[in-house]
Design an enzyme around this catalytic site. Structure first.
Site, PDB file in Angstrom:
ATOM      1  CD1 TRP A 102      14.139  -5.793  67.702  1.00  0.00           C
ATOM      2  CD2 TRP A 102      13.462  -5.321  65.394  1.00  0.00           C
ATOM      3  NE1 TRP A 102      15.154  -6.309  67.239  1.00  0.00           N
ATOM      4  CE2 TRP A 102      15.024  -6.266  65.965  1.00  0.00           C
ATOM      5  CE3 TRP A 102      12.961  -5.220  64.603  1.00  0.00           C
ATOM      6  CZ2 TRP A 102      15.757  -6.150  64.472  1.00  0.00           C
ATOM      7  CZ3 TRP A 102      13.965  -5.754  63.288  1.00  0.00           C
ATOM      8  CH2 TRP A 102      15.525  -6.058  63.287  1.00  0.00           C
ATOM      9  CG  ASP A 172       8.097  -8.235  66.386  1.00  0.00           C
ATOM     10  OD1 ASP A 172       8.262  -9.371  66.943  1.00  0.00           O
ATOM     11  OD2 ASP A 172       8.889  -7.245  66.338  1.00  0.00           O
ATOM     12  CE  LYS A 196      15.881 -12.093  66.272  1.00  0.00           C
ATOM     13  NZ  LYS A 196      15.143 -10.715  65.721  1.00  0.00           N
TER      14      LYS A 196
HETATM   15  C1  LIG Z   1      14.703  -9.795  64.886  1.00  0.00           C
HETATM   16  C2  LIG Z   1      14.023  -8.926  65.223  1.00  0.00           C
HETATM   17  C3  LIG Z   1      12.780  -8.178  64.030  1.00  0.00           C
HETATM   18  C4  LIG Z   1      13.405  -8.724  62.898  1.00  0.00           C
HETATM   19  O1  LIG Z   1      13.464  -9.965  62.527  1.00  0.00           O
HETATM   20  P1  LIG Z   1      13.311 -10.801  60.783  1.00  0.00           P
HETATM   21  O2  LIG Z   1      13.522 -11.814  60.893  1.00  0.00           O
HETATM   22  O3  LIG Z   1      15.226 -10.396  60.196  1.00  0.00           O
HETATM   23  O4  LIG Z   1      12.581 -10.220  59.434  1.00  0.00           O
HETATM   24  C5  LIG Z   1      11.852  -7.855  64.071  1.00  0.00           C
HETATM   25  N1  LIG Z   1      11.113  -8.124  65.398  1.00  0.00           N
HETATM   26  C6  LIG Z   1      12.178  -8.476  66.685  1.00  0.00           C
HETATM   27  C7  LIG Z   1      11.137  -8.212  67.923  1.00  0.00           C
HETATM   28  C8  LIG Z   1      13.087  -9.099  66.450  1.00  0.00           C
HETATM   29  O5  LIG Z   1      13.681  -9.965  68.068  1.00  0.00           O
END
Ligand SMILES: *Cc1c(COP(=O)(O)O)cnc(C)c1O
Length: 360
Positions: A102, A172, A196
């Site tokens: 990521w 993030d 999530k």
């Molecule tokens: C799932 C995830 C993403 C991607 O998220 P989207 O909603 O598909 O844009 C980005 N960073 C992390 C850490 C994630 O777990």
């Protein structure tokens, strides 16, 4: 009706009481005669749902008054572009820490908008650890330092907030937001998709320090300019109303559970149960460095990968689903977010014991 234990990395399990309440309120939200999905986002009913969700989020994370909470869309992948567009603020470059899939995606996208300096990477370890803070080659003139606080695929998590001096820290937190208390004042910006650990896909949370807002690149779409979004109280365009409603119910559920400190304790207990079993077994293993194992996403491997399919099939038959690992890492992955009860992890460990007995 049978509910299973859902170990999906995302969209992920939601707390059952939240789903029950949503079902009860589906046709008639609290005497309004309509579903939340059918409401005007500018009507007083939805405005109250929106305001309540905002207030609960601020309360749960103890967000200081000089931070804005924005409800956006596009997920973390859109934020990979929206963050540099808003946060470069005329500076020459931004620092990124590369700790897995990521953060790598964040780096690639940011490089389309400005110069990216990869200040540290754990690629050499196969992304099974974090680069030691002392090795980070930070630029004091950087616009910001970007980390992915929990790598959902690799299962690597920061168990500390890195000190990056006066440069704003951007994180993030998609796959760990609200799993534990966070000192928001240590960050310039926190973002994450909701699917999530919060609610349905479609809602993106951004928490940003006010003084960093208002410097977006001229090409930034208005709907992605933090200043515009903040000025319109996250209603510049039609917000993802139903996702916000469910997120609000989850926030209330978290508060009823005792808040984030209580959730952190429960999450630690769940993760400990699983990691202790992995460490004690010679049949299953975790490849992630002990100092940075994720409490949310636990990748693990069977010693003999030819048994993977049999393990997954038996798990499915016991109501333990979505355990197949990400293709990049292979093996298994158990995502054990807030909504996964301890009983789910206990059932998984019991199946691991049984399987090892049969095949070990
Ligand atoms: C799932 C995830 C993403 C991607 O998220 P989207 O909603 O598909 O844009 C980005 N960073 C992390 C850490 C994630 O777990």
């Amino acid at each position: 009706m049978t509910r299973v234990f859902n170990f999906s990395a995302g969209p992920a399990a939601l707390p059952e009481p939240v789903l029950r309440q949503a079902a009860e309120e589906m046709l008639d939200w609290r005497g309004s005669g309509v579903s939340v999905m059918e409401m005007s986002h500018r009507g007083k009913e939805f405005m109250s749902i929106h305001a309540q969700a905002q207030a609960l989020l601020r309360e749960l994370l103890a967000i200081p008054p000089n931070y804005k909470t924005l409800f956006m869309q596009g997920g973390a992948i859109a934020e990979n572009a929206i963050v540099p567009m808003n946060m470069l603020r005329g500076k020459a470059s931004a620092d990124y820490i590369d700790t897995g899939e990521w953060s790598r995606r964040s780096i690639e996208e940011a490089a389309r908008y400005g110069r990216v300096n990869v200040a540290a990477t754990s690629k050499g370890s196969g992304y099974t650890t974090l680069p030691a803070r002392g090795t980070w080659q930070l630029d004091p003139e950087a616009a910001y330092v970007h980390i992915c606080s929990n790598e959902t695929i690799g299962g690597v998590q920061y168990h500390f907030t890195p000190d990056v001096g006066d440069v704003p820290l951007v994180a993030d937190m998609s796959s760990e937001i609200l799993s534990r208390p966070v000192d928001v004042s240590r960050y310039g910006l926190i973002y994450g998709g909701a699917q999530k650990n919060i609610g349905p896909a479609g809602l993106t949370i951004v928490i940003v320090r006010e003084d960093l807002i208002g410097h977006a690149l001229p090409c930034t779409p208005s709907a992605f300019d933090y200043a515009v979004v903040a000025e319109h109280d996250s209603m510049f365009n039609t917000p993802p109303t139903y996702a916000i409603y469910i997120a609000g119910l989850v926030f209330q559920w978290l508060k009823d559970q005792g808040g984030l400190a209580a959730m952190a304790q429960r999450n630690e207990a769940k993760a400990r149960l699983l990691y202790d079993h992995l460490d004690a077994s010679s049949f299953f293993s975790s490849r992630v460095d002990r100092s940075c194992r994720s409490l949310m996403n636990v990748p693990f491997h069977l010693k003999d990968p030819s048994l993977d399919e049999a393990f997954l099939k038996g798990a499915q038959a016991r109501g333990l689903v979505q355990l197949k690992g990400h293709r990049i890492v292979g093996g298994m992955r158990a995502s054990i977010y807030n909504a996964m009860p301890l009983e789910g992890v206990q059932a998984l460990v019991a199946w691991m014991r049984e399987f090892e007995m049969q095949h070990g």
